[in-house]
Design a protein around this motif. Structure first.
Motif, PDB file in Angstrom:
ATOM      1  N   ASP A  37     -19.415  91.399 122.757  1.00  0.00           N
ATOM      2  CA  ASP A  37     -18.142  91.834 123.795  1.00  0.00           C
ATOM      3  C   ASP A  37     -18.220  91.044 125.318  1.00  0.00           C
ATOM      4  OD1 ASP A  37     -16.094  93.188 125.341  1.00  0.00           O
ATOM      5  OD2 ASP A  37     -17.338  95.088 125.517  1.00  0.00           O
ATOM      6  N   LYS A  78     -16.595  89.753 131.510  1.00  0.00           N
ATOM      7  CA  LYS A  78     -17.835  90.478 132.138  1.00  0.00           C
ATOM      8  C   LYS A  78     -18.710  89.527 132.894  1.00  0.00           C
ATOM      9  CE  LYS A  78     -18.604  93.851 128.265  1.00  0.00           C
ATOM     10  NZ  LYS A  78     -18.251  95.179 129.249  1.00  0.00           N
ATOM     11  N   ASN A 117     -14.893  90.064 120.580  1.00  0.00           N
ATOM     12  CA  ASN A 117     -14.213  90.043 121.825  1.00  0.00           C
ATOM     13  C   ASN A 117     -14.526  89.007 122.752  1.00  0.00           C
ATOM     14  OD1 ASN A 117     -12.198  90.981 123.855  1.00  0.00           O
ATOM     15  ND2 ASN A 117     -13.461  92.240 124.810  1.00  0.00           N
ATOM     16  N   ASP A 163     -11.442  94.362 128.405  1.00  0.00           N
ATOM     17  CA  ASP A 163     -12.651  94.580 128.191  1.00  0.00           C
ATOM     18  C   ASP A 163     -12.853  96.257 127.732  1.00  0.00           C
ATOM     19  OD1 ASP A 163     -15.281  94.494 128.237  1.00  0.00           O
ATOM     20  OD2 ASP A 163     -15.696  94.788 130.445  1.00  0.00           O
ATOM     21  N   ALA A 164     -11.747  96.786 127.800  1.00  0.00           N
ATOM     22  CA  ALA A 164     -11.376  98.258 127.068  1.00  0.00           C
ATOM     23  C   ALA A 164     -11.010  97.860 125.827  1.00  0.00           C
ATOM     24  CB  ALA A 164     -10.575  98.914 128.033  1.00  0.00           C
ATOM     25  N   GLU A 165     -11.981  97.103 124.971  1.00  0.00           N
ATOM     26  CA  GLU A 165     -11.434  96.670 123.766  1.00  0.00           C
ATOM     27  C   GLU A 165     -11.854  97.635 122.587  1.00  0.00           C
ATOM     28  OE1 GLU A 165     -14.075  95.924 124.912  1.00  0.00           O
ATOM     29  OE2 GLU A 165     -15.442  96.237 123.354  1.00  0.00           O
TER      30      GLU A 165
HETATM   31 ZN    ZN Z   1     -15.624  95.873 126.625  1.00  0.00          ZN
END
Ligand code: ZN
Ligand code: BES
Ligand code: ZN
Length: 513
Positions: A283, A290, A333, A360-362
Motif C-alpha cells: 500500500d 503515503k 496499490n 489511500d482508502a483502498e
Molecule cells: Zn491505504
C-alpha cells in the motif's frame, strides 16, 4: 528458499526427572510460596539449586522471564528452564501459551535440539488440561517462529528443527493433553504459515502469488476448493473496486475464493460463514501517496487476507460442521499513469457507485466487492478482517483489534472466541452518523469521511455493503506486527486473526442454521 524452523510436537509418558532432553521447562508462579511437587523434586535432585536461585532474588517467577539451571547426573535433562507464570490467581490459558512461547523462543536461541514441557504441572487442576495443551501447542509455534528465509549467511543462526514433547508420567493426563495438543498443532502451524506469507515482501508476494498459495492449500485438502478470478474475469463480473485499486500496478489483482466443505451430507442444513480478508500486497497510498518514512511496513497490508488463508488451512484440518468461504481480494496499490485517481467514480460489484476522494482508502474499495460477493453467495454470516485504518491504531494501540458489526450476537460470539484464544478485540461503533459523512453529491457514496473517527467511518462504509446479512469487521491495523521481538516471539507479522477466526468457526459447531 530456506524453510522456516520445523517443529515436531508430541506427548510423551515419562517421569519428569528421568526425561532425557536438552531442556526441561517447568513453570513457577510468582506468588507460589513454597515449591510445587515437581519443582520440589527437581530442587532436591539439584541439591537445592532452585531454592538458592529464588533466595538470591535472581528469579521471581514474573511472566515473560525465565532462568536456566544447569543439571547434574540426578536428572535426565541437560538444563532446567524455569519459566515465570506471574500470579497464580490471575493465570489463564494465555499464561500457559505465553510460557510455552517463552520456553520455545529460549530453546531456539540456545540451539537446543529437544525440549520437554512440564509447564501444565504448575497449574495443578486450575485449567482444563486439554485446553491447556492446545494453548501450549500454539505457544510453541508462536515462540519458536522467526522469519529468516532470505538470510543466506547464518553463522549465528538457529537449528532447522526442534523436537518438543509435553511430558507426564500419568497416562490419563497424557490422553487429555494429546487431545488438545492436536488442535494446538493445527492452529500453531496455520499461524506460522500465515506469518511467513505475510512477512514476504511485495516483490515476492504479489496478488498472483497469493492466489497460487490459495490453490496450493486447496490441492492439499479434499475439503477445500479454490477459484481465482483474474482481471478479465473481474471485469466481466464488474468488480470495479478491486480493479480500480489494482489498476496502477504491473502486478495484476486477483479475487481469491476458497470454499471449505464440511464432512457429511447435510451441508445445506449448516450455516455458511464468509471470512473476507484485505490483501493489499503493498500500500503505497497510490496517487494519494503515503510519506516515505516506514512505508516498507506496508508490505504487511495483506495480513487480513493472509489471516483468512491461514484460518482456512486450519479449518480444513479441524473439519468443523460449518460451510466456510474464505474470500480474499488482492491488489497492489501503486501510483502510475494507469492508477485510479482522486475524483474517479467507481462502479462497485454491488451496483453502488463510489466517489474516490483518497486512493489511500483502498482497503474498503476492495473489501466492498468481496462483501457484496459474500452476500450474493447467500452467506449467513460475514466477518471481514483488514489492516484498514491508521485511526484504529491511534484509538487502540498495538494490543487489540477494533471490532465493529451490525449484530450483537455475532459481536458477542467473537468476543468470546477472543477471550478463549488470547487475540484481543475491543468493540467500536459504526453507526449511521459515520455513514452520513460519506454521502457524495455525485455518486452513491464517497470513500472517506471527515477528519475524526476514521476507524468508525471505514467500518460504516463496509456496513453499507453487508445489507441485512449479519456482519462483523475486525480492524487489525495495530496488531498486524510486533515492531520488536518480545519475550514471547520474534519481530514481524503476527498473523493476528488465525486463532480468533478459527476459534470462532470451530465454536459454531453446535449452532444449527
Ligand atoms: Zn491505504
Ligand atoms: N493500510 C492503511 C491503514 C494502515 C495504517 C494500516 C497504518 C496499518 C498501519 C490503509 O489503507 C490506509 O491508508 N488508510 C488511510 C485511510 C484514510 C485515507 C481515510 C489511513 O488510515 O490514513
Ligand atoms: Zn491499506
Amino acid at each position: 528458499m530456506k524453510n522456516i524452523i520445523n517443529i515436531e510436537l508430541r506427548t510423551q509418558k515419562v517421569d519428569f526427572s528421568k526425561c532425557k532432553t536438552d531442556i526441561l521447562a517447568a513453570g513457577l508462579f510468582s506468588d507460589a510460596g513454597e515449591l510445587d511437587k515437581l519443582n520440589k523434586e527437581l530442587n532436591k535432585k539439584l541439591d537445592g539449586a532452585i531454592d538458592r536461585l529464588i533466595k538470591l532474588g535472581d528469579f521471581k517467577g514474573k511472566e515473560g522471564t525465565n532462568a536456566i539451571i544447569y543439571s547434574n547426573n540426578e536428572i535426565g535433562a541437560k538444563r532446567i528452564l524455569l519459566v515465570g507464570l506471574g500470579e497464580k490467581k490471575k493465570s489463564t490459558l494465555d499464561t500457559a501459551r505465553n510460557a510455552a512461547a517463552n520456553a520455545a523462543k529460549t530453546s531456539v536461541e540456545l540451539k537446543a535440539k529437544t525440549m520437554s514441557l512440564a509447564l501444565h504441572n504448575a497449574f495443578g487442576g486450575r485449567l482444563d488440561l486439554s485446553a491447556m495443551a492446545r494453548a501450549l501447542g500454539e505457544g510453541i509455534y508462536f515462540g519458536s517462529y522467526r522469519y529468516d528465509e532470505f538470510i543466506t549467511e547464518n553463522e549465528n543462526g538457529r537449528l532447522d528443527s526442534l523436537k518438543v514433547s509435553l511430558i507426564d508420567p500419568d497416562s490419563t493426563k497424557l490422553k487429555k493433553l494429546q487431545k488438545g495438543l492436536s488442535i494446538g498443532i493445527v492452529i500453531g502451524k496455520a499461524q506460522s504459515y500465515a506469518r511467513t506469507l505475510a512477512n514476504r515482501p511485495a516483490n515476492v508476494a504479489t496478488p498472483a502469488v497469493l492466489a497460487a498459495a490459495a490453490k496450493e492449500l486447496a490441492r492439499g485438502s479434499k475439503r477445500l476448493s479454490c477459484t481465482v478470478f483474474d482481471e478479465k474475469q473481474m471485469a466481466a463480473k464488474r468488480m470495479g473496486g478491486v480493479l480500480a485499486v489494482g489498476s496502477g500496478s504491473q502486478n495484476k489483482p486477483r479475487f481469491i475464493i476458497l470454499k471449505y466443505n464440511p464432512p457429511g451430507k447435510a451441508a445445506n442444513k449448516l450455516p455458511t460463514v464468509a471470512l473476507v480478508g484485505k490483501a493489499i500486497t503493498f500500500d503505497s497510498g497510490g496517487i494519494s501517496i503515503k510519506p516515505s518514512a516506514n512505508m516498507e511496513e506496508m508490505k504487511l497490508d495483506k495480513t487480513g487476507g493472509i489471516a483468512v488463508l491461514g484460518t482456512m488451512k486450519a479449518i480444513a484440518e479441524l473439519a468443523p460442521p460449518v460451510n466456510v468461504y474464505g474470500i480474499v481480494p488482492s491488489a497492489e496499490n501503486m501510483p502510475s499513469g494507469t492508477s485510479y485517481r482522486p475524483g474517479d467514480i467507481i462502479n462497485t460489484f454491488s451496483g453502488k457507485t463510489v466517489e474516490v476522494q483518497n486512493t489511500d482508502a483502498e482497503g474498503r474499495m476492495i473489501l466492498c466487492d468481496a462483501i457484496s460477493y459474500a452476500v450474493k453467495q447467500k452467506c449467513d454470516i460475514i466477518i471481514d478482517i483488514a489492516t484498514l485504518t491508521g485511526a484504529c491504531v491511534v484509538a487502540l494501540g498495538k494490543y487489540m483489534a477494533g471490532l465493529m458489526g451490525n449484530d450483537e450476537t455475532l459481536i458477542k460470539d467473537l468476543q468470546k472466541a477472543s477471550d478463549a484464544c488470547g487475540e484481543k478485540v475491543w468493540p467500536m461503533p459504526s453507526s449511521e452518523e459515520y455513514a452520513k459523512e460519506m454521502k457524495s453529491k455525485i455518486a452513491d457514496l464517497k470513500n472517506i469521511g471527515g477528519r475524526w473517527g476514521g476507524a468508525c467511518t471505514a467500518a460504516a462504509f463496509l456496513k453499507q455493503f453487508a445489507g441485512d446479512t449479519k456482519w462483523a469487521h475486525l480492524d487489525i491495523a495495530g496488531v498486524w506486527n510486533f515492531e520488536k521481538a518480545t519475550e514471547f516471539t520474534s519481530e514481524g507479522a503476527s498473523a493476528f486473526g488465525v486463532r480468533l477466526l478459527t476459534t470462532y468457526v470451530v465454536g459454531l459447531k453446535n449452532k444449527k442454521k
